[in-house]
Scaffold this active site. Structure first.
Site, PDB file in Angstrom:
ATOM      1  CD  GLU A  26      -0.608   0.799   3.588  1.00 57.54           C
ATOM      2  OE1 GLU A  26      -0.659   1.994   3.253  1.00 57.54           O
ATOM      3  OE2 GLU A  26      -0.836   0.392   4.734  1.00 57.54           O
ATOM      4  CG  ASP A 143      -8.788  -1.306   5.805  1.00 52.93           C
ATOM      5  OD1 ASP A 143      -9.044  -0.622   4.791  1.00 52.93           O
ATOM      6  OD2 ASP A 143      -7.865  -1.034   6.600  1.00 52.93           O
ATOM      7  CE  LYS A 160      -2.862   1.709  10.464  1.00 52.45           C
ATOM      8  NZ  LYS A 160      -3.522   0.825   9.469  1.00 52.45           N
TER       9      LYS A 160
END
Length: 308
Positions: A26, A143, A160
């Protein structure tokens, strides 16, 4: 044949033609994930790690009306330096291409583009997920939706740690996305190796992951796979060390939402930890690149062995 909106650099095109293993990457980590010059040097080093392992990196971004699969140094520098670069998720792809502006790709957008380019494996730092104030904001990363309907394997260090990890795993379970702990029984918490949350399955080698990918492909399953690879021991920040800073950053971001929230939190945590969280972020993405290259090579060998 590939879509005419895809543009491959020479290195990636040669790898496709020669049937060499490719690892998609990415570009949001360059434009929004790290400060300059760490963003650029990390992106270059991640690509070089993949090359040294024997695979080819394919960093994805959108530039001048095309989805670029494999970036020139010039485009990488543009992403690293220019403030106007858009952070594009799946919903933004058509707009960005129609306006011919420059955009980095999130996990969701990179998965979509990688699948268009017939690339089955993608490496990132951490996936997005369910935000901690979800009952108020309903902020759930695209996502997770993309993982439910795009057959790309994502190597990451979990989600995260600024997110609600238990809820994130619940959503992935609901969407039928396999979550594999790589040589671990617990879901990694990005900066920390352990979250205290058990993973549903564990695999211990690149060959085992490649075999799983192969079975999913044979079954024609449309979802992705999460391969959760813990940060190296030498680079991790303990939960006790990082949690107060995550809480403080969240408190300061109470009135923020949308695309700007995650970059703000990561930047603020880096400031509060005097750069320690940034160093951890850099080391975990390098570690994921190393593993991603190993898996890509093992998967390509498996594909090649089936056809000989």
């Amino acid at each position: 044949m590939f879509h005419d909106l895809l543009e491959f650099n020479e290195e990636v095109l040669d790898a496709i033609n020669d049937k060499n293993p490719i690892v998609a990457l990415e570009s949001t980590i360059i434009s929004h994930g790290m400060p300059y010059p760490d963003n650029l040097t990390t992106a270059i080093e991640v690509e070089n790690i993949i090359r040294r392992q024997g695979a080819i990196p394919a960093t994805i971004a959108m530039h001048q009306g095309k989805i670029r699969v494999g970036l020139t140094q010039e485009v990488m520098e543009h992403l690293a330096l220019q403030k106007e670069v858009i952070k594009a998720s799946r919903r933004d792809i058509s707009f960005v291409l129609s306006r011919k502006v420059t955009a980095s790709t999130t996990v969701a957008a990179t998965m979509f583009c990688a699948h268009m380019a017939k690339l089955p494996l993608f490496v990132t730092g951490g996936i997005g997920g369910v935000h901690q104030d979800v009952t108020m904001s309903f902020d759930i990363s695209a996502d997770l939706i993309e993982l439910s309907n795009t057959p790309v394997t994502v190597v990451c260090s979990g989600a995260k740690s600024i997110l609600d990890l238990p809820k994130t795993l619940e959503v992935l379970e609901t969407f039928g996305v396999p979550v594999i702990g790589y040589a671990t029984d617990e879901f990694p918490a990005f900066y920390s190796r352990s979250s205290g949350i058990p993973v549903p399955q564990r695999l211990n080698s690149a060959e085992e992951v490649a075999n799983l990918m192969s079975i999913q492909q044979k079954l024609n399953m449309k979802n992705g796979i999460v391969v959760a690879n813990p940060i190296p021991v030498s680079a991790e920040l303990s939960d006790e060390e990082i949690s107060p800073y995550i809480k403080q950053a969240h408190d300061e971001a109470k009135h923020m939402s949308g695309k700007s929230l995650t970059p703000f939190l990561l930047k603020r945590i880096a400031e509060l930890t005097a750069g320690k969280s940034l160093e951890a972020n850099i080391e975990l993405i390098k570690n994921n690149a190393f593993l991603g290259a190993e898996i890509a090579i093992a998967y390509q060998k498996k594909l090649f062995s089936k056809k000989t």
